[in-house]
Design a protein around this motif. Structure first.
Motif, mmCIF file in Angstrom:
data_model
loop_
_atom_site.group_PDB
_atom_site.id
_atom_site.type_symbol
_atom_site.label_atom_id
_atom_site.label_comp_id
_atom_site.label_asym_id
_atom_site.label_seq_id
_atom_site.Cartn_x
_atom_site.Cartn_y
_atom_site.Cartn_z
ATOM 1 N N TRP A 103 -3.846 -10.811 -8.156
ATOM 2 C CA TRP A 103 -4.587 -9.560 -8.131
ATOM 3 C C TRP A 103 -4.956 -9.245 -6.692
ATOM 4 O O TRP A 103 -5.685 -10.000 -6.053
ATOM 5 N N ILE A 104 -4.470 -8.139 -6.172
ATOM 6 C CA ILE A 104 -4.784 -7.750 -4.794
ATOM 7 C C ILE A 104 -5.476 -6.392 -4.802
ATOM 8 O O ILE A 104 -5.271 -5.568 -5.696
ATOM 9 N N GLY A 105 -6.298 -6.180 -3.799
ATOM 10 C CA GLY A 105 -6.977 -4.908 -3.633
ATOM 11 C C GLY A 105 -6.754 -4.381 -2.233
ATOM 12 O O GLY A 105 -6.460 -5.147 -1.312
ATOM 13 N N SER A 106 -6.907 -3.074 -2.065
ATOM 14 C CA SER A 106 -6.703 -2.495 -0.742
ATOM 15 C C SER A 106 -7.360 -1.128 -0.645
ATOM 16 O O SER A 106 -7.404 -0.379 -1.627
ATOM 17 N N THR A 107 -7.892 -0.834 0.522
ATOM 18 C CA THR A 107 -8.201 0.542 0.847
ATOM 19 C C THR A 107 -6.878 1.215 1.213
ATOM 20 O O THR A 107 -5.834 0.579 1.277
ATOM 21 N N THR A 108 -6.922 2.516 1.450
ATOM 22 C CA THR A 108 -5.684 3.256 1.698
ATOM 23 C C THR A 108 -4.974 2.767 2.958
ATOM 24 O O THR A 108 -5.584 2.667 4.027
ATOM 25 N N SER A 109 -3.700 2.454 2.825
ATOM 26 C CA SER A 109 -2.892 2.033 3.978
ATOM 27 C C SER A 109 -1.422 2.226 3.640
ATOM 28 O O SER A 109 -0.976 1.874 2.543
ATOM 29 N N ARG A 110 -0.672 2.729 4.598
ATOM 30 C CA ARG A 110 0.766 2.891 4.390
ATOM 31 C C ARG A 110 1.503 1.551 4.416
ATOM 32 O O ARG A 110 2.681 1.484 4.080
ATOM 33 N N ALA A 111 0.796 0.477 4.773
ATOM 34 C CA ALA A 111 1.425 -0.847 4.761
ATOM 35 C C ALA A 111 1.506 -1.427 3.354
ATOM 36 O O ALA A 111 2.253 -2.386 3.124
ATOM 37 N N VAL A 112 0.751 -0.883 2.400
ATOM 38 C CA VAL A 112 0.660 -1.484 1.067
ATOM 39 C C VAL A 112 1.999 -1.549 0.333
ATOM 40 O O VAL A 112 2.329 -2.595 -0.245
ATOM 41 N N PRO A 113 2.814 -0.484 0.291
ATOM 42 C CA PRO A 113 4.094 -0.606 -0.430
ATOM 43 C C PRO A 113 4.973 -1.738 0.108
ATOM 44 O O PRO A 113 5.555 -2.507 -0.676
ATOM 45 N N GLY A 114 5.056 -1.870 1.439
ATOM 46 C CA GLY A 114 5.858 -2.947 2.018
ATOM 47 C C GLY A 114 5.264 -4.308 1.744
ATOM 48 O O GLY A 114 5.990 -5.300 1.573
ATOM 49 N N TRP A 115 3.948 -4.380 1.679
ATOM 50 C CA TRP A 115 3.261 -5.637 1.344
ATOM 51 C C TRP A 115 3.594 -6.054 -0.082
ATOM 52 O O TRP A 115 3.965 -7.206 -0.330
ATOM 53 N N LEU A 116 3.489 -5.115 -1.007
ATOM 54 C CA LEU A 116 3.804 -5.415 -2.409
ATOM 55 C C LEU A 116 5.254 -5.856 -2.564
ATOM 56 O O LEU A 116 5.557 -6.806 -3.305
ATOM 57 N N ARG A 117 6.160 -5.181 -1.859
ATOM 58 C CA ARG A 117 7.580 -5.539 -1.952
ATOM 59 C C ARG A 117 7.805 -6.970 -1.505
ATOM 60 O O ARG A 117 8.525 -7.743 -2.155
ATOM 61 N N ARG A 118 7.169 -7.359 -0.421
ATOM 62 C CA ARG A 118 7.335 -8.731 0.091
ATOM 63 C C ARG A 118 6.688 -9.759 -0.837
ATOM 64 O O ARG A 118 7.229 -10.853 -1.035
#
Length: 336
Positions: A103-118
């Protein structure tokens, strides 16, 4: 006197959400329910307890003395229930990134999609889910209460976050500059770097639900001797209003310029944030946390170099990005 209605854990979670966000509207958004439904639920809770828990004010909801007393008990009960649920999941083999959930959480960031993919590649057997929220403080509390394994948050310089007891920080970027979005017809759009003074006559828009951003903006404007009009709204609406020539707004350096807008750095980088990955400390940290951080760093680096304005800023500041360094781990002992 207590009425026949009995309080449930969901009611206590609702109280915590209202207290954390400061308003029924923001709490309803966080809980995934409508504002009228949460208002009705709050009335029922107050009827059951026999007194008003929040004073309704123009700026939001403020805890009453009774509310503060009830909230203290509610938080401990919710935390215990979250811990019990997490322990039960772990006992059933569902507890870590190396098992079946993350379970991960995040404020808004364009890095999130690439993080999830990895992360999906690193932990192919994990059920990786994400919770996004405008409030970093809300995500921090969710980590402490076992509702999230990790959270990627930002802390506005000069406006410290409230770190719960028992969480640990990994610093991704110690000082990320915040840029500004202006209409592409604005004279400032023709300059590679914008001075705050060049925006003295403009109306600024900021999202007050994002912890620290309103205070941080007002601080830098005051330091520059400026007192422009500041209006409130979410950043999705702000982008449309910038394109229409109505407002200017701060933004992350990785932001993409939409049609009719231009993204520019501010001279001297007066507005900065610290980017953090937060998890529970010690034995409470999820398995594979170093890999989780490594994947976030790689995703951030990818999006940073892909952003035109940020790439030019990095070139002028003699990159590479600070995240090439080993992550700094910071234990946080107490809630502040």
């Amino acid at each position: 006197m207590l009425r026949p209605v009995e309080l449930e854990v969901r009611h206590l979670r609702a109280l915590c959400a209202i207290a954390d966000t400061g308003s029924v509207r923001k709490a309803a958004r966080q809980l995934g329910m409508s504002q009228p439904a949460l208002t009705t639920q709050l009335r029922r809770i107050e009827n059951a307890i026999g007194g008003e828990l929040f004073a309704r004010e123009r700026t939001g909801s403020r805890l009453t003395p009774l509310g503060r007393s009830v909230l203290g008990r509610a938080r401990s009960i919710v935390a215990e229930m979250n811990a019990l649920t997490a322990e039960a999941r772990e006992a059933a083999g569902q507890g870590t990134a190396s098992g079946t959930r993350l379970w991960i959480g995040s404020t808004t960031s364009r890095a999130v999609p690439g993080w999830l993919r990895r992360l999906r590649l690193r932990f192919p057997d994990a059920d990786t889910t994400i919770r996004t929220d405008a409030s970093p403080n809300t995500l921090l509390r969710m980590v402490a209460e076992h509702q999230l394994d990790v959270a990627f948050v930002h802390e506005v310089a000069g406006v410290p976050l409230r770190f719960p007891e028992g969480v640990e920080l990994r610093v991704l970027i110690a000082r990320e500059p915040q840029f500004v979005v202006v209409p592409d017809s604005h004279p400032a759009a023709r300059a590679p770097v914008v001075r705050l003074a060049d925006l003295a006559g403009d109306q600024w828009m900021v999202d007050p639900s994002v912890d620290g951003e309103l205070t941080g903006l007002r601080r830098i404007l005051a330091a520059a001797g400026l007192n422009p009009k500041v209006v409130y709204g979410d950043y999705l609406m702000a982008a449309d209003l910038v394109a229409a020539g109505e407002v200017v707004t701060p933004c992350q350096p990785t932001a993409r310029a939409r049609p009719g807008t231009a993204v520019r750095p501010l001279e001297g980088d007066p507005l900065t944030v610290r980017l953090l990955l937060v998890c529970r400390a010690g034995a409470g940290a999820p398995a594979g946390i170093e890999g989780v951080f490594t994947d976030l760093a790689a995703a951030y680096r990818e999006i940073a170099w892909a952003s035109d304005a940020y790439r030019r800023w990095l070139a002028r500041h003699d990159g590479p990005l600070p995240l090439f360094q080993m992550p700094e781990r910071v234990p946080v002992p107490l809630l502040v």
